[in-house]
Structure formats: structure tokens, C-alpha cells
Design a protein around this motif. Structure first.
Motif, PDB file in Angstrom:
ATOM      1  N   ILE A 117       4.928  -3.484  -1.639  1.00 59.39           N
ATOM      2  CA  ILE A 117       4.899  -4.888  -2.080  1.00 59.39           C
ATOM      3  C   ILE A 117       3.462  -5.412  -2.102  1.00 59.39           C
ATOM      4  O   ILE A 117       3.041  -6.094  -3.059  1.00 59.39           O
ATOM      5  CB  ILE A 117       5.780  -5.748  -1.154  1.00 59.39           C
ATOM      6  N   THR A 118       2.686  -5.095  -1.072  1.00 62.45           N
ATOM      7  CA  THR A 118       1.303  -5.587  -0.998  1.00 62.45           C
ATOM      8  C   THR A 118       0.453  -5.011  -2.124  1.00 62.45           C
ATOM      9  O   THR A 118      -0.334  -5.727  -2.771  1.00 62.45           O
ATOM     10  CB  THR A 118       0.687  -5.210   0.355  1.00 62.45           C
ATOM     11  N   ILE A 119       0.600  -3.718  -2.402  1.00 61.68           N
ATOM     12  CA  ILE A 119      -0.164  -3.088  -3.477  1.00 61.68           C
ATOM     13  C   ILE A 119       0.197  -3.693  -4.825  1.00 61.68           C
ATOM     14  O   ILE A 119      -0.680  -3.995  -5.654  1.00 61.68           O
ATOM     15  CB  ILE A 119       0.071  -1.561  -3.468  1.00 61.68           C
ATOM     16  N   ASN A 120       1.482  -3.891  -5.057  1.00 64.47           N
ATOM     17  CA  ASN A 120       1.904  -4.491  -6.330  1.00 64.47           C
ATOM     18  C   ASN A 120       1.396  -5.923  -6.476  1.00 64.47           C
ATOM     19  O   ASN A 120       1.009  -6.355  -7.577  1.00 64.47           O
ATOM     20  CB  ASN A 120       3.428  -4.452  -6.441  1.00 64.47           C
ATOM     21  N   TYR A 121       1.368  -6.662  -5.385  1.00 71.86           N
ATOM     22  CA  TYR A 121       0.844  -8.034  -5.443  1.00 71.86           C
ATOM     23  C   TYR A 121      -0.638  -8.024  -5.808  1.00 71.86           C
ATOM     24  O   TYR A 121      -1.093  -8.839  -6.642  1.00 71.86           O
ATOM     25  CB  TYR A 121       1.055  -8.712  -4.086  1.00 71.86           C
ATOM     26  N   GLU A 122      -1.400  -7.115  -5.209  1.00 72.09           N
ATOM     27  CA  GLU A 122      -2.825  -7.026  -5.518  1.00 72.09           C
ATOM     28  C   GLU A 122      -3.060  -6.608  -6.965  1.00 72.09           C
ATOM     29  O   GLU A 122      -3.994  -7.097  -7.618  1.00 72.09           O
ATOM     30  CB  GLU A 122      -3.501  -6.037  -4.563  1.00 72.09           C
ATOM     31  N   LEU A 123      -2.205  -5.716  -7.454  1.00 73.15           N
ATOM     32  CA  LEU A 123      -2.353  -5.298  -8.850  1.00 73.15           C
ATOM     33  C   LEU A 123      -2.011  -6.444  -9.799  1.00 73.15           C
ATOM     34  O   LEU A 123      -2.686  -6.653 -10.823  1.00 73.15           O
ATOM     35  CB  LEU A 123      -1.465  -4.085  -9.129  1.00 73.15           C
ATOM     36  N   LEU A 124      -0.964  -7.198  -9.482  1.00 73.14           N
ATOM     37  CA  LEU A 124      -0.571  -8.315 -10.344  1.00 73.14           C
ATOM     38  C   LEU A 124      -1.591  -9.441 -10.307  1.00 73.14           C
ATOM     39  O   LEU A 124      -1.811 -10.128 -11.309  1.00 73.14           O
ATOM     40  CB  LEU A 124       0.809  -8.832  -9.924  1.00 73.14           C
ATOM     41  N   SER A 125      -2.205  -9.656  -9.161  1.00 73.14           N
ATOM     42  CA  SER A 125      -3.218 -10.707  -9.056  1.00 73.14           C
ATOM     43  C   SER A 125      -4.576 -10.253  -9.586  1.00 73.14           C
ATOM     44  O   SER A 125      -5.523 -11.047  -9.627  1.00 73.14           O
ATOM     45  CB  SER A 125      -3.360 -11.138  -7.592  1.00 73.14           C
TER      46      SER A 125
END
Length: 378
Positions: A117-125
Motif C-alpha cells: 500500500i505504501t509503495i503504491n501510494y508513493e507511486l501514485l503521488s
């Protein structure tokens, strides 16, 4: 949990210098920030993480899961604030060292889910710091997936190895105990009666030495002969302790039966190439005891020894045409049957008694069958 200061050379499989890089990297990410507040908070989080990391190794019970939860929160915060997600590697290694199965899979699932979840959030942001290290992030993600499982399995394998070593030690002790019990039985069977006879005849000779010297002399001669017989049997017992092949024992059995005027029949090959020496020694002693019973108690005219090897077992039958063993509680009637059964249990064997026009003692032990193509000619 194992001690934290043992992790480098026992469990990680990685050079300590690689881990030193991960110790230094968080400061690099922190000092890239221009905000003093973020720098101070980042240093505090690094300190909290490593303190919790050490405490999680030395703690027990629910405290292990508490310190691990704090580490997960710090790892998520460091990823969101500074783009540093490599604390997840420390967590992956630590979770793999949790011995409790439920605790391992629970923390593993939580850690894997929060990391994804954290990695995907960083990629989306579209965090530029995070995007710049994307190849390393992917490698770290693979490690987060595989490292806990590999560490957990390796620790379980080590635990099983320790259990195997303990089991081998216990087996060794049981072998010694069984050998002592066997020697005790053999000494009792070999010397007990003769020593009692020597004591009785010595007392009788002492009483007769004045009133009947001739009879006392005869008793002393009997004592001498009995002592020599006992010494001979002790020597034979020591020879058997050194191990005797069934083929050699059957020669003695043939002579024994011939002296008792009982016909001897042998069926099968007495050369047991696929049987261990200790098993063959136990078989020799059991067959000798069975034949002794035939001579003493059966009034038989013939005795047959049948050797039947199979792919998994070796079956040996001692069959006579005598009167058989009376009663139902066979193992409590003497005749050494209980001792035979105990010896066979030591080599994972068993014994059965069939009474039909005589008595047949069926002995079965495990046998390692070899295919002809497996034999190597030297």
C-alpha cells in the motif's frame, strides 16, 4: 527469538557491510530535507526504530508483537515523509525469525500489505525521490516477499536438525540401556542357576567333610565341574556379544539338535547379506532360544528352520512336531519367550506363536532388500 547480536553470522546469509549501508542510508534521506523539524523527527524515528528492533529480539510474548508494530509504523512514516522504504528489509528479516506459526503469518501478512500500500501510494503521488530509486524499490519488494519465508524455513530446518540430534542422543542412550538389560538377562540365564548350584554343593560339602569325606570330595568335584561349565558359558556369551552371524549359529544348532536326536531341516539361505549385524545377532539369539525350548520341552522328532526374505521383511520360522506349549499366557510361562520378544522389539521386530500339530515360532524383522542392479562388484 535469537539474540540480536547473532543475526549477521548465523541467520541473514548477507555480509554485515551490506546491512551497514542500510544503517547509513536513512540519514542521507533525512538530511536531503530542508526542514529542521523533519530532520529532527527523522533522527528520532531512526533511533526509535533501532531501539525497538533490538528490543524485539530480546523480548518475549506480546512485547515482541508490540515492538514489531512500532517498527512497522516507523517504516511507513519514513517511506511517506522521506521516500526511505528500506526499513522494510529489517522487518522482513526479523519477522522470519518469529517461531510462532500464527504470529509469523500474521505479521508477515500485515507487513506485506502495508508495504504494498505504501509503495503504491508513493507511486501514485509521483514522489520524485521515490521514483528515482524505483529499481531498488522493486528489489526490496521481492526481498520483503521472500526473505521472511526463507528465514522462517531455515530456522525451522535448524530446529528440526537440533531435534534430530537430540533424538539420536536418546536413541544412543536407549541402545545402551537395552544392551545393559540384555547383558543382565544373559548373565541371569547363564550364571544364575550354576552359581546357586555351586553355593548349595559347597554348603553340602562343608557339612559332609567330617562325617562323609568321600561324599564331600564328590561334591567338591561337582562344584569344580560346574564352575568350569559356567566359565565356558560366560566365554560363549562374551563371544555372542561381539556379534555372531546366523550362518555360524545354525551350525551350532545343527550339532545341538543332533545330540538331542532331533532331525534338523533348513529351508532358505542363511547368508543374510541385507541384514545388519545387530539384527542378525538378535535373530541368532532368538533362534537359539527357540531351539533350546524345542529340545527341552517339546518332545519333538524334527525341527525345521525356514528363512523367507521378502522385499520389506525377513521372516524366520522355527517349526517342530512336538507337543506344543500348553496354556494361553505364553509369555508368562517361562521358556525365554518374553526375553525373545523384548530383543526383537529392540530391532523393530515381532514374534508370533502358532500351535498346530506342534509349535511354530514366527520371527519377523525389517529387511533392506537390494535390487540386483544396485549391487556393485569390486
Amino acid at each position: 527469538m535469537q539474540k540480536w547480536h547473532h543475526i549477521f553470522h548465523k541467520s541473514t546469509g548477507l555480509s554485515p557491510y551490506v546491512w551497514v549501508v542500510f544503517y547509513i542510508l536513512p540519514f542521507y534521506f533525512i538530511f536531503r530535507s530542508s526542514s529542521p523539524y523533519q530532520v529532527v523527527s527523522g533522527i528520532l524515528m531512526i533511533a526509535v526504530f533501532f531501539v525497538c528492533y533490538v528490543l524485539s529480539f530480546v523480548s518475549k510474548g506480546w512485547l515482541v508483537y508490540f515492538w514489531t508494530s512500532v517498527q512497522i509504523l516507523v517504516s511507513i512514516t519514513m517511506t511517506l515523509l522521506f521516500g526511505y522504504m528500506y526499513f522494510a528489509l529489517f522487518l522482513a528479516f526479523f519477522i522470519g525469525n518469529i517461531q510462532n506459526r500464527v504470529g509469523f503469518f500474521t505479521l508477515y501478512s500485515i507487513h506485506l500489505l502495508t508495504t504494498i500500500i505504501t509503495i503504491n501510494y508513493e507511486l501514485l503521488s509521483r514522489n520524485p525521490v521515490f521514483i528515482s530509486q524505483l529499481p531498488f524499490v522493486l528489489v526490496s519488494m521481492i526481498a520483503v516477499i521472500l526473505l521472511p519465508i526463507s528465514t522462517y524455513n531455515r530456522n525451522n530446518q535448524g530446529k528440526l536438525q537440533d531435534q534430530l540430534e537430540d533424538a539420536n542422543k536418546r536413541i544412543s542412550e536407549l541402545v545402551k540401556l537395552e544392551e545393559r538389560q540384555r547383558i543382565s538377562r544373559d548373565l541371569h540365564d547363564t550364571l544364575g542357576q550354576k552359581l546357586s548350584l555351586i553355593g548349595l554343593k559347597s554348603d553340602l560339602a562343608g557339612k559332609l567333610i567330617d562325617s562323609n569325606p568321600t561324599q564331600a570330595k564328590a561334591e567338591i568335584n561337582d562344584v569344580r565341574q560346574t564352575a568350569r561349565s559356567a566359565l565356558k558359558e560366560v566365554r560363549e556369551m562374551i563371544t555372542r556379544m561381539r556379534g555372531i552371524r546366523l550362518e555360524d549359529e545354525l551350525v551350532h544348532i545343527q550339532q545341538f539338535l543332533a545330540a538331542a536326536e532331533i532331525d534338523y531341516v533348513l529351508q532358505g539361505n542363511p547368508k543374510l547379506s541385507n541384514t545388519s549385524l545387530i539384527t542378525e545377532n538378535v535373530l541368532s539369539m532368538c533362534i537359539k532360544e527357540a531351539v533350546t525350548n524345542v529340545v527341552k520341552h517339546s518332545n519333538a522328532q524334527s525341527c525345521a528352520i525356514i528363512i523367507e526374505p521378502t522385499r520389506t521383511d525377513l521372516i524366520i520360522k522355527v517349526k517342530d512336531d512336538g507337543t506344543g506349549i500348553p496354556g494361553n499366557d505364553l509369555y508368562f510361562k517361562g521358556h525365554g519367550l518374553q526375553g525373545m520378544r523384548e530383543r526383537l522389539e529392540f530391532v523393530n521386530g515381532c514374534m508370533d506363536i502358532v500351535r498346530d500339530e506342534g509349535t511354530t515360532i514366527v520371527i519377523k524383522v525389517p529387511n533392506a532388500f537390494k535390487h540386483p542392479e544396485q549391487e556393485v562388484t569390486v
